[in-house]
Design an enzyme around this catalytic site. Sequence first.
Site, short mmCIF file in Angstrom:
data_model
loop_
_atom_site.label_atom_id
_atom_site.label_comp_id
_atom_site.label_asym_id
_atom_site.label_seq_id
_atom_site.Cartn_x
_atom_site.Cartn_y
_atom_site.Cartn_z
N TYR A 85 28.88 29.55 5.96
CA TYR A 85 28.69 30.23 7.25
C TYR A 85 28.63 31.75 7.08
O TYR A 85 27.89 32.42 7.80
CB TYR A 85 29.77 29.81 8.26
CG TYR A 85 29.42 28.48 8.89
CD1 TYR A 85 28.52 28.42 9.95
CD2 TYR A 85 29.93 27.28 8.40
CE1 TYR A 85 28.14 27.21 10.50
CE2 TYR A 85 29.57 26.07 8.95
CZ TYR A 85 28.68 26.03 10.01
OH TYR A 85 28.29 24.83 10.56
N GLN A 119 20.29 24.96 21.21
CA GLN A 119 21.15 24.36 20.18
C GLN A 119 21.43 25.40 19.09
O GLN A 119 22.18 25.13 18.17
CB GLN A 119 20.44 23.16 19.56
CG GLN A 119 20.12 22.04 20.55
CD GLN A 119 19.19 21.01 19.93
OE1 GLN A 119 19.62 20.11 19.21
NE2 GLN A 119 17.90 21.14 20.20
N HIS A 137 25.73 24.39 21.09
CA HIS A 137 26.40 24.17 19.80
C HIS A 137 27.23 25.38 19.37
O HIS A 137 27.50 25.54 18.18
CB HIS A 137 25.37 23.79 18.73
CG HIS A 137 24.74 22.45 18.96
ND1 HIS A 137 23.60 22.02 18.31
CD2 HIS A 137 25.10 21.42 19.77
CE1 HIS A 137 23.28 20.80 18.71
NE2 HIS A 137 24.18 20.41 19.61
N CYS A 149 45.37 26.40 18.06
CA CYS A 149 46.82 26.37 18.32
C CYS A 149 47.21 26.93 19.68
O CYS A 149 48.27 26.61 20.19
CB CYS A 149 47.56 27.08 17.19
SG CYS A 149 47.19 28.86 17.14
N CYS A 171 44.63 32.10 10.77
CA CYS A 171 44.92 32.35 12.18
C CYS A 171 46.16 33.24 12.27
O CYS A 171 47.18 32.94 11.66
CB CYS A 171 45.16 31.01 12.89
SG CYS A 171 45.78 31.21 14.57
C1 BJW Z 1 9.10 24.96 14.58
C2 BJW Z 1 8.65 25.99 13.81
C3 BJW Z 1 8.07 27.03 14.50
C4 BJW Z 1 9.44 24.59 12.46
N1 BJW Z 1 7.99 26.98 15.84
N2 BJW Z 1 9.01 24.93 15.90
C5 BJW Z 1 23.69 8.91 19.92
C6 BJW Z 1 22.89 8.25 19.01
C7 BJW Z 1 23.03 8.49 17.63
C8 BJW Z 1 23.98 9.38 17.14
C9 BJW Z 1 24.77 10.04 18.04
C10 BJW Z 1 24.62 9.81 19.40
N3 BJW Z 1 25.50 10.61 20.06
C11 BJW Z 1 26.19 11.32 19.14
C12 BJW Z 1 25.77 11.00 17.91
C13 BJW Z 1 26.28 11.58 16.64
C14 BJW Z 1 25.73 12.95 16.31
C15 BJW Z 1 24.22 12.80 16.15
O1 BJW Z 1 23.42 13.12 17.00
N4 BJW Z 1 23.79 12.38 14.97
C16 BJW Z 1 22.35 12.23 14.70
C17 BJW Z 1 22.00 13.07 13.47
C18 BJW Z 1 22.05 10.80 14.55
N5 BJW Z 1 26.05 13.91 17.34
C19 BJW Z 1 27.21 14.54 17.33
O2 BJW Z 1 28.06 14.33 16.48
C20 BJW Z 1 27.49 15.55 18.44
N6 BJW Z 1 28.76 15.28 19.00
C21 BJW Z 1 28.98 14.27 19.84
O3 BJW Z 1 28.11 13.58 20.28
O4 BJW Z 1 30.30 14.12 20.16
C22 BJW Z 1 30.69 13.00 20.95
C23 BJW Z 1 32.19 13.13 21.12
C24 BJW Z 1 32.72 13.00 22.38
C25 BJW Z 1 34.11 13.11 22.55
C26 BJW Z 1 34.94 13.32 21.45
C27 BJW Z 1 34.40 13.44 20.19
C28 BJW Z 1 33.01 13.34 20.01
C29 BJW Z 1 27.58 16.97 17.88
C30 BJW Z 1 26.30 17.45 17.33
C31 BJW Z 1 26.51 18.85 16.74
C32 BJW Z 1 25.30 19.31 15.96
N7 BJW Z 1 25.68 20.45 15.20
C33 BJW Z 1 24.66 21.11 14.39
C34 BJW Z 1 25.36 22.20 13.54
C35 BJW Z 1 25.70 23.39 14.41
C36 BJW Z 1 26.33 24.47 13.61
C37 BJW Z 1 25.44 24.98 12.50
O5 BJW Z 1 24.29 25.41 12.71
O6 BJW Z 1 25.93 24.97 11.37
O7 BJW Z 1 23.64 21.70 15.22
S1 BJW Z 1 23.73 19.97 13.39
C38 BJW Z 1 22.18 20.78 13.54
O8 BJW Z 1 21.21 19.96 14.24
C39 BJW Z 1 22.44 22.00 14.42
C40 BJW Z 1 21.23 22.00 15.30
O9 BJW Z 1 21.50 22.70 16.48
C41 BJW Z 1 20.95 20.55 15.52
C42 BJW Z 1 19.56 20.24 15.95
O10 BJW Z 1 18.63 20.58 14.97
P1 BJW Z 1 17.25 21.23 15.41
O11 BJW Z 1 17.50 22.49 16.12
O12 BJW Z 1 16.42 20.22 16.08
O13 BJW Z 1 16.66 21.63 13.98
P2 BJW Z 1 15.83 20.73 12.94
O14 BJW Z 1 15.93 21.42 11.64
O15 BJW Z 1 16.21 19.32 13.01
O16 BJW Z 1 14.34 20.81 13.48
C43 BJW Z 1 13.60 22.01 13.46
C44 BJW Z 1 12.33 21.79 14.27
O17 BJW Z 1 11.63 23.00 14.32
C45 BJW Z 1 11.37 20.74 13.66
O18 BJW Z 1 10.93 19.89 14.70
C46 BJW Z 1 10.21 21.60 13.15
O19 BJW Z 1 8.96 20.91 13.20
C47 BJW Z 1 10.25 22.72 14.13
N8 BJW Z 1 9.66 23.96 13.67
N9 BJW Z 1 8.91 25.64 12.46
C48 BJW Z 1 8.48 25.88 16.47
N10 BJW Z 1 7.57 28.08 13.80
#
Ligand code: BJW
Length: 272
Positions: A85, A119, A137, A149, A171
């Site tokens: 990070y 996101q 996020h 805490c 912390c």
């Molecule tokens: C361009 C471009 C250009 C290129 N112009 N475009 C239901 C079904 C299945 C699974 C789950 C579900 N519900 C929950 C889950 C589990 C999980 C999940 O979704 N897993 C999947 C992978 C299957 N979700 C979670 O765990 C979430 N939590 C949750 O649901 O909690 C429930 C809960 C309730 C109560 C108690 C406890 C729990 C949390 C999800 C958190 C995601 N975090 C991250 C990290 C953030 C911090 C960090 O950055 O380090 O967020 S993961 C990562 O993915 C990051 C992003 O925001 C997120 C999305 O990715 P994004 O933005 O789409 O990026 P890419 O790389 O995937 O895509 C890039 C795109 O850009 C591509 O399409 C390219 O084509 C395009 N592109 N150049 C425009 N020039």
Amino acid sequence: MPEPLTEADRSHPAGVDMDELIARAASILVRARTLVVLTGAGVSKESGIPTFREAQTGLWARYDPQELATRQAFRRDPELVWRWYQFRRSLVAAARPNPAHRALAELERFLPRVIVLTQNIDGFHQAAGSSDVVELHGSIGRSRCFADCRGEPTLIDLAALPGGDAVPPRCPYCHDYLRPDVVWFGEPLPQAALQRAWLVSAQCDVMMVVGTSGVVYPAAALPRIAREAGNAVVEVNPEPGGITPLADVFLQGPAGTVLPILVRMLGGLSES
Ligand code: BJW
């Protein structure tokens, strides 16, 4: 200045001319009283911030971001995750919003209400001038106690901590580790942000989805909520993905090229 569209940008799988598609999207947007824009990592790619699911480079090439962005990874190796990070903070600090962020901010000149659900954790929408941004996020600019805490979230100002070599820093209240205030896999999204995102996705007139692969939930479910409520969906992405089948108009191209053209066209329509 945005790059002009190339021949590749203009060719659309359905064989429809790109200018015609952008005009179609502009004519949908111009009627919106509330536009919701859902953004992902692709929006910041042209600022030099790597997307989440493309290959990492340099020092981090051998790590999979999906395996670092979890509580388990942090527990297993807090120093590694904190350093990752810190590296990403340095990328964000050295980068600037790009024409895509600026075009989205400019939409507020032409439409009564624009809400950005992002996101991304880089703060570039706010820096570009968008006034209503919901961070789904979290933010890489904030840090918090790993144990929360003093309640959720226990935010800690890194700049106010006494200097020291601890990685991660500790912390000041409970001496547990500090972590970035971002949402890792398996963690719930901030409740107020998610509730608002859910509500405005159902209540908007148009949702525009930009630069997300649409694979991470619950954010990936928002376009379906918009669609099922009868709202129009416009997508901007160089590649089709999980959201594309829901889109009324799919603008295939980089956001930093497509969005400035779209906003210019929208400006022309709203003045006429
Ligand atoms: C361009 C471009 C250009 C290129 N112009 N475009 C239901 C079904 C299945 C699974 C789950 C579900 N519900 C929950 C889950 C589990 C999980 C999940 O979704 N897993 C999947 C992978 C299957 N979700 C979670 O765990 C979430 N939590 C949750 O649901 O909690 C429930 C809960 C309730 C109560 C108690 C406890 C729990 C949390 C999800 C958190 C995601 N975090 C991250 C990290 C953030 C911090 C960090 O950055 O380090 O967020 S993961 C990562 O993915 C990051 C992003 O925001 C997120 C999305 O990715 P994004 O933005 O789409 O990026 P890419 O790389 O995937 O895509 C890039 C795109 O850009 C591509 O399409 C390219 O084509 C395009 N592109 N150049 C425009 N020039």
